[in-house]
Design a protein around this motif. Structure first.
Motif, mmCIF file in Angstrom:
data_model
loop_
_atom_site.group_PDB
_atom_site.id
_atom_site.type_symbol
_atom_site.label_atom_id
_atom_site.label_comp_id
_atom_site.label_asym_id
_atom_site.label_seq_id
_atom_site.Cartn_x
_atom_site.Cartn_y
_atom_site.Cartn_z
ATOM 1 N N VAL A 254 0.840 -1.192 0.000
ATOM 2 C CA VAL A 254 0.000 0.000 0.000
ATOM 3 C C VAL A 254 0.883 1.252 0.000
ATOM 4 O O VAL A 254 1.920 1.303 0.667
ATOM 5 N N ILE A 255 0.476 2.277 -0.762
ATOM 6 C CA ILE A 255 1.160 3.574 -0.781
ATOM 7 C C ILE A 255 0.372 4.537 0.102
ATOM 8 O O ILE A 255 -0.839 4.717 -0.090
ATOM 9 N N TYR A 256 1.044 5.138 1.077
ATOM 10 C CA TYR A 256 0.381 6.070 2.004
ATOM 11 C C TYR A 256 0.968 7.472 1.833
ATOM 12 O O TYR A 256 2.041 7.774 2.370
ATOM 13 N N PRO A 257 0.318 8.373 1.095
ATOM 14 C CA PRO A 257 0.776 9.769 1.032
ATOM 15 C C PRO A 257 0.211 10.545 2.216
ATOM 16 O O PRO A 257 -0.978 10.863 2.259
ATOM 17 N N VAL A 258 1.040 10.842 3.210
ATOM 18 C CA VAL A 258 0.554 11.402 4.474
ATOM 19 C C VAL A 258 1.034 12.834 4.715
ATOM 20 O O VAL A 258 0.802 13.388 5.781
ATOM 21 N N THR A 477 -4.972 13.023 5.741
ATOM 22 C CA THR A 477 -5.565 12.601 7.015
ATOM 23 C C THR A 477 -6.163 11.209 6.886
ATOM 24 O O THR A 477 -6.006 10.356 7.773
ATOM 25 N N ARG A 478 -6.834 10.958 5.767
ATOM 26 C CA ARG A 478 -7.425 9.632 5.543
ATOM 27 C C ARG A 478 -6.338 8.567 5.385
ATOM 28 O O ARG A 478 -6.474 7.444 5.884
ATOM 29 N N ALA A 479 -5.248 8.918 4.677
ATOM 30 C CA ALA A 479 -4.160 7.959 4.489
ATOM 31 C C ALA A 479 -3.517 7.599 5.826
ATOM 32 O O ALA A 479 -3.205 6.422 6.089
ATOM 33 N N LEU A 480 -3.322 8.597 6.693
ATOM 34 C CA LEU A 480 -2.739 8.324 8.004
ATOM 35 C C LEU A 480 -3.685 7.493 8.864
ATOM 36 O O LEU A 480 -3.242 6.600 9.603
ATOM 37 N N PHE A 481 -4.988 7.780 8.764
ATOM 38 C CA PHE A 481 -5.968 6.989 9.505
ATOM 39 C C PHE A 481 -5.933 5.531 9.054
ATOM 40 O O PHE A 481 -5.985 4.608 9.881
ATOM 41 N N GLU A 482 -5.828 5.309 7.746
ATOM 42 C CA GLU A 482 -5.757 3.944 7.216
ATOM 43 C C GLU A 482 -4.511 3.230 7.730
ATOM 44 O O GLU A 482 -4.571 2.062 8.129
ATOM 45 N N LEU A 483 -3.386 3.948 7.763
ATOM 46 C CA LEU A 483 -2.148 3.366 8.268
ATOM 47 C C LEU A 483 -2.290 3.014 9.743
ATOM 48 O O LEU A 483 -1.932 1.906 10.181
ATOM 49 N N ALA A 484 -2.801 3.956 10.539
ATOM 50 C CA ALA A 484 -2.955 3.719 11.972
ATOM 51 C C ALA A 484 -3.935 2.569 12.245
ATOM 52 O O ALA A 484 -3.713 1.766 13.157
ATOM 53 N N SER A 485 -5.003 2.491 11.475
ATOM 54 C CA SER A 485 -5.971 1.412 11.663
ATOM 55 C C SER A 485 -5.336 0.053 11.386
ATOM 56 O O SER A 485 -5.611 -0.926 12.095
ATOM 57 N N THR A 486 -4.476 -0.013 10.367
ATOM 58 C CA THR A 486 -3.778 -1.258 10.064
ATOM 59 C C THR A 486 -2.863 -1.641 11.227
ATOM 60 O O THR A 486 -2.795 -2.816 11.624
ATOM 61 N N LEU A 487 -2.159 -0.661 11.791
ATOM 62 C CA LEU A 487 -1.288 -0.941 12.928
ATOM 63 C C LEU A 487 -2.091 -1.426 14.135
ATOM 64 O O LEU A 487 -1.699 -2.364 14.834
ATOM 65 N N LYS A 488 -3.236 -0.810 14.370
ATOM 66 C CA LYS A 488 -4.065 -1.216 15.513
ATOM 67 C C LYS A 488 -4.613 -2.625 15.336
ATOM 68 O O LYS A 488 -4.772 -3.372 16.321
ATOM 69 N N SER A 489 -4.896 -2.992 14.101
ATOM 70 C CA SER A 489 -5.421 -4.338 13.856
ATOM 71 C C SER A 489 -4.395 -5.416 14.190
ATOM 72 O O SER A 489 -4.768 -6.550 14.478
ATOM 73 N N MET A 490 -3.119 -5.052 14.156
ATOM 74 C CA MET A 490 -2.058 -6.019 14.452
ATOM 75 C C MET A 490 -2.061 -6.414 15.920
ATOM 76 O O MET A 490 -1.702 -7.561 16.263
ATOM 77 N N THR A 491 -2.455 -5.502 16.788
ATOM 78 C CA THR A 491 -2.474 -5.813 18.220
ATOM 79 C C THR A 491 -3.683 -6.651 18.608
ATOM 80 O O THR A 491 -3.730 -7.260 19.662
#
Length: 493
Positions: A254-258, A477-491
């Protein structure tokens, strides 16, 4: 049981120009998404962490960020052919790998937070964000069962260049130097670029730096384990490049332009230059700076000084000692070596003749505050990506004066595609002459200039786009939210 927040480790390469965007990424993940961050700082015995580096990491919000300073590596055995700043950055990262492995292993083995954990218990480590100068870190992370990301502190075009470098290497096979390519390079979303405008540090295909870059590029292209590439950019500034990257990696990474991720919270005391700016008319001052590492030759400094004088415009110039050997001689240096007297290398009488209209300050200025000051109306810049984004965020039009790395690529986009910059022309000997400098400065700064009006208007529009990208429903903002949500799903797994 309380779900633990995600914990990531970030590894910027040495040099404050990479450390600042890494730190700003950490700041946003911590403040807006509750992510915990450990930032790992590598250094060498001859280039220890600078005061600027320490200020960057000390500004991060606590207690959710921690900094680990690794033992400095030695360059005592370094050959002259590998003594350039780019080579030293890569070697600092590679020689720090044992220490990096030790720290990551320790963080990965930390027990997860539970509802009964104390505040001092660190969350579990779920991912590593590596600098493109440190691809070997990705293997270490995968060996520890950690997700891997690559953060490009520069723009999407730099990422695109590296992903296409293996193909470009085949095209360039008959030539030793990229500047000798007979046809412009055309890649998805790019304007056509001459070979000489490509990355300055890898122009020579025979160099170790070039060979390392090709190897890294092949790694990035083939490594299916990389979860994402994060870039310090936003859609409106590089929409075609970002769309092309997203199509190329569809269904894979995934490409995240943040971006824009620019430095915030400069808590420096009021400086001489800010006090001086307070007394200048609104929008009247040209800020002149070549970033944290840029250097000019003695002859070029002389031409720039006379060009500033001949233009008749107000200026604030961050002055460094000339260097006739390298355009990035100061990149890893932490500060001036001894007192810096601009009068030692500026033309005789220049400071006296421009007193009141111009101000030359040694080595450093609080750039974010300077660009955000109402009296600043233009920026003569080396086109480093941090400086470029700061200029966009503040709506300050540019004079493009690229020196090294990807700066010539940036300059082409800023001048030809975005039309937010003017660019002086160099002579056959490579020098930009005083008359050309004065003409371009006046074109940017004078109200009667049609060229300047077009550039200023385009920069105002781009500033609005950057503000929109960072708004509550903006693309970054949406790209960063998507990135953070992916990280949270790992826990949660």
């Amino acid at each position: 049981m309380k779900q633990a927040p995600p914990h990531i480790a970030i590894l910027p390469s040495p040099g404050v120009s990479h450390q600042i965007p890494f730190a700003e990424l950490a700041r946003r993940l911590v403040l807006h998404h509750g992510v915990h961050v450990t930032i790992i700082i590598c250094s060498s015995t001859d280039h220890p962490p600078s005061d600027a580096t320490k200020a960057v990491v000390e500004s991060l919000p606590t207690p959710h960020t921690r900094t680990v300073f690794l033992p400095p590596v030695s360059f005592d055995d370094l050959l002259p052919t590998d003594s350039g700043p780019g080579a030293k950055v890569a070697l600092t990262m590679s020689r720090s790998l044992p220490s990096i492995h030790h720290v990551l292993k320790s963080l990965a083995s930390t027990p997860a937070l539970t509802s009964t954990s104390t505040n001092s218990s660190p969350p579990p480590l779920v991912a590593v964000f590596a600098d493109p100068f440190a691809p070997d870190v990705l293997d270490i992370a995968k060996g520890l069962d950690l997700s891997t990301y690559v953060f490009f502190p520069s723009n999407a075009m730099a990422l695109s260049f590296f992903l296409h470098l293996p193909k470009l290497d085949e095209i360039a096979a008959p030539y030793d130097l990229l500047k000798d390519l007979p046809e412009p390079v055309k890649l998805p979303g790019w304007p056509p670029l001459r070979g000489g405008d490509l990355f300055g540090s890898i122009q020579d295909r025979r160099s170790n730096t070039y060979k390392r870059s090709v190897q890294t590029s092949k790694w990035f292209v083939s490594d299916e384990g990389i979860k994402g590439f994060v870039v310090n950019s936003f859609m409106d500034v590089e929409s075609e490049v970002i769309k092309a990257l997203q199509e190329k990696k569809a269904g894979e990474t995934v490409i995240y332009p943040v971006g824009p991720l620019v430095q915030t919270g400069q808590n420096h005391e009021v400086s001489e230059c800010l006090t001086w700016l307070d007394n200048q008319p609104r929008g009247s001052v040209l800020y002149v700076s070549f970033g944290s590492g840029g250097t000019l030759s003695s002859d070029q400094i002389t031409e720039l000084a006379f060009g500033l004088e001949m233009s008749g415009q107000r200026f604030l110039w961050v002055v460094r000692r000339p260097n006739n050997e390298s355009a990035n001689a100061e990149y890893l240096n932490s500060g001036p070596k001894g007192p810096l007297e601009a009068s030692d290398f500026l033309p005789n009488g220049f400071l006296k003749r421009t007193k009141g209209r111009g101000l030359a300050v040694p080595f450093w200025a609080p750039q974010a505050k300077v660009l955000g000051h109402g009296s600043t109306g233009g920026f003569l810049s080396h086109c480093g990506w941090n400086s470029t984004l700061e200029s966009i965020v503040c709506g300050v039009p540019l004079i493009a004066w690229p020196l090294y790395a990807e700066q010539k690529m940036n300059a082409v986009v800023l001048v030809e595609s975005l039309k937010v910059a003017l660019r002086p022309k160099a002579g056959e000997d490579g020098l930009i002459r005083r008359e050309e400098i004065a003409e371009v400065i006046k074109a940017l700064m004078e109200d009667t200039s049609e060229e300047g009006r077009i550039v200023r208007n385009h920069m105002k529009d781009l500033k609005d786009s950057a503000t929109k990208a960072l708004s509550a429903d903006g693309s970054s903002t949406r790209a960063l939210f998507e990135l953070a949500s992916t990280l949270k799903s790992m826990t949660a797994n």
